[in-house]
Write a protein that holds these residues in place. Sequence first.
Motif, PDB file in Angstrom:
ATOM      1  N   SER A 147     -23.901 -65.595  52.410  1.00 17.11           N
ATOM      2  CA  SER A 147     -24.776 -66.637  52.935  1.00 17.11           C
ATOM      3  C   SER A 147     -25.669 -66.103  54.049  1.00 17.11           C
ATOM      4  N   TYR A 148     -25.121 -65.226  54.888  1.00 16.39           N
ATOM      5  CA  TYR A 148     -25.910 -64.630  55.976  1.00 16.39           C
ATOM      6  C   TYR A 148     -27.084 -63.831  55.411  1.00 16.39           C
ATOM      7  N   ARG A 157     -33.155 -63.865  54.146  1.00 15.24           N
ATOM      8  CA  ARG A 157     -34.264 -63.907  53.183  1.00 15.24           C
ATOM      9  C   ARG A 157     -34.997 -65.248  53.257  1.00 15.24           C
ATOM     10  N   ALA A 158     -34.247 -66.332  53.400  1.00 22.54           N
ATOM     11  CA  ALA A 158     -34.869 -67.657  53.502  1.00 22.54           C
ATOM     12  C   ALA A 158     -35.764 -67.751  54.729  1.00 22.54           C
ATOM     13  N   ARG A 159     -35.295 -67.198  55.854  1.00 17.64           N
ATOM     14  CA  ARG A 159     -36.133 -67.181  57.062  1.00 17.64           C
ATOM     15  C   ARG A 159     -37.397 -66.373  56.837  1.00 17.64           C
ATOM     16  N   GLN A 180     -23.914 -68.371  58.573  1.00 16.06           N
ATOM     17  CA  GLN A 180     -23.066 -67.194  58.717  1.00 16.06           C
ATOM     18  C   GLN A 180     -21.612 -67.567  59.025  1.00 16.06           C
ATOM     19  N   GLU A 181     -21.385 -68.840  59.408  1.00 20.95           N
ATOM     20  CA  GLU A 181     -20.019 -69.247  59.725  1.00 20.95           C
ATOM     21  C   GLU A 181     -19.665 -70.524  58.954  1.00 20.95           C
ATOM     22  N   MET A 182     -19.671 -71.675  59.600  1.00 19.30           N
ATOM     23  CA  MET A 182     -19.302 -72.914  58.915  1.00 19.30           C
ATOM     24  C   MET A 182     -20.063 -74.073  59.524  1.00 19.30           C
ATOM     25  N   ILE A 183     -19.865 -75.261  58.992  1.00 21.98           N
ATOM     26  CA  ILE A 183     -20.463 -76.475  59.537  1.00 21.98           C
ATOM     27  C   ILE A 183     -19.346 -77.256  60.222  1.00 21.98           C
ATOM     28  N   GLY A 184     -19.460 -77.395  61.539  1.00 23.55           N
ATOM     29  CA  GLY A 184     -18.415 -78.036  62.335  1.00 23.55           C
ATOM     30  C   GLY A 184     -17.892 -77.085  63.388  1.00 23.55           C
ATOM     31  N   GLY A 185     -18.026 -77.481  64.644  1.00 25.50           N
ATOM     32  CA  GLY A 185     -17.539 -76.634  65.725  1.00 25.50           C
ATOM     33  C   GLY A 185     -18.457 -75.497  66.105  1.00 25.50           C
TER      34      GLY A 185
END
Length: 501
Positions: free
Chosen positions: A113-114, A119-121, A410-415
Amino acid sequence: MKEKLAQLRRRVQEINDLEAILSLAFWDQATYMPSGGGEARARQLATLGRISHEKLTDPAVGQLLEDLREYEKELPADSDEAGLIRATRRKYEKAVKIPSDFISEFYKHQSDSYQVWMRAREENDFEVARPNLEKTLEYSRRLAEFFPGYEHIADPLIDFSDPGMPVSVIRPLFAELRRQLIPLVEAITEKPAVSDACVRQTFPRDKQLAFGLEVIKRLGYDLDRGRQDLTAHPFMIKFSLGDVRITTRVKEDDLREALFSTIHEAGHAMYEQGINRDYEGTPLAEGASSGVHESQSRLWENIVGRSREFWNYFYPRLQKVFPGELGSVDLDTFYRAINKVERSLIRTDADEVTYNLHVIMRFDFELDLLEGRLAVRDLPEAWRERMKADLGIEPPDDRTGVLQDMHWYQEMIGGMFQGYTLGNVLSGLFYEAALKAHPEIPSEMERGEFGTLRRWLTENIYRHGSKFTAAELVERITGGPMTIEPYMRYLRSKYGELYGL
């Protein structure tokens, strides 16, 4: 019991070594790794993550912790031995609930995902990243489900980085902060605009980096136990208490970018370098929470690094580095430029007054996404609407909107974001306590002396590592609970003077 404690320490040392290698692999990915290495690096991170998790969740670790339970009760609560058992138990009890296969799978997805986010950026297209982000949301919900019994789905995810700070505590605190900040932003932005042209000239990269290193060495960052490199998104990373690295990025047309990100990351690093060296290789050898960690980066970056006292010392030195650009610019003009308040799009570029509105928005979106009130496909539009409501501006594209931060990709959604604003709140609280103990700190800063402040922080925060929670540190330092009032007093005093409020 002493021998069992020694066994526990040997086991956590081995786990720590694996986690350090994981960190080293990520640091390389974010700094020097060629893009062609992305697929293999994702596999390597997944393998290391799985092995580390399996070693932490080994039943032998659980048995040692159980054997030490009664011994822990006999120890003083603030002893290093009790702290080690307590911190290891927290990690073990979380890790044992998560299957190793899930850890390996999630690590690989995060690394993939990172790469897609970068690439999306580059292409300025959220749709490139959206499928991966939808998977990240699924993984985040699955991760939370391994921890039944929490009041809110985000609570176990927040607990990874800010233990003891559930949604029920954070949400009302952030709502009150937002309520007080929006009128303050409006009052300031109604005043005549401050010019920041003096810091938007051309400043050669190498000179910027050299000056930044001079500053952080003076603050106390130990380059014998650290180094600085370039990256797309600045961060601090630790491989051991003897190897704490920082990264930065440079804009040659804006002096503030590299300088303040360098001070910010050095604040994180000085925290890690100040941890008791006896904690090396154990769960105690890390910060108390993301909020406490961020309190140090923001304290050094903003409360110290953007203060008039700081620049009374450093500005003549900066003028010598850039005589053509700043030689004829007076200190007051420069000071106002680096503290300019404006409605801006980018969180990492935001000033002290508007910054938390960026963070609170992201925190609210995390809750909405996890609760199912907001779909990933609708995130760009929700982003535009909230930015307009809170800051009066809308991002013109995805790069300056929903793609600007790497955290969800690069990590998760939440926290992922609450620690930034908790850190700001704590920075004001800790600095006010330091001034009560040592009123001479501002006059020392004018002479380029930062030892008194650093020693106070080391004695009261740094050396303890993760022995105490954020709430326990606040109680030990102030005698009461966390409150936004010291931070708001700081903002109103500084910016009230700057803008004549």
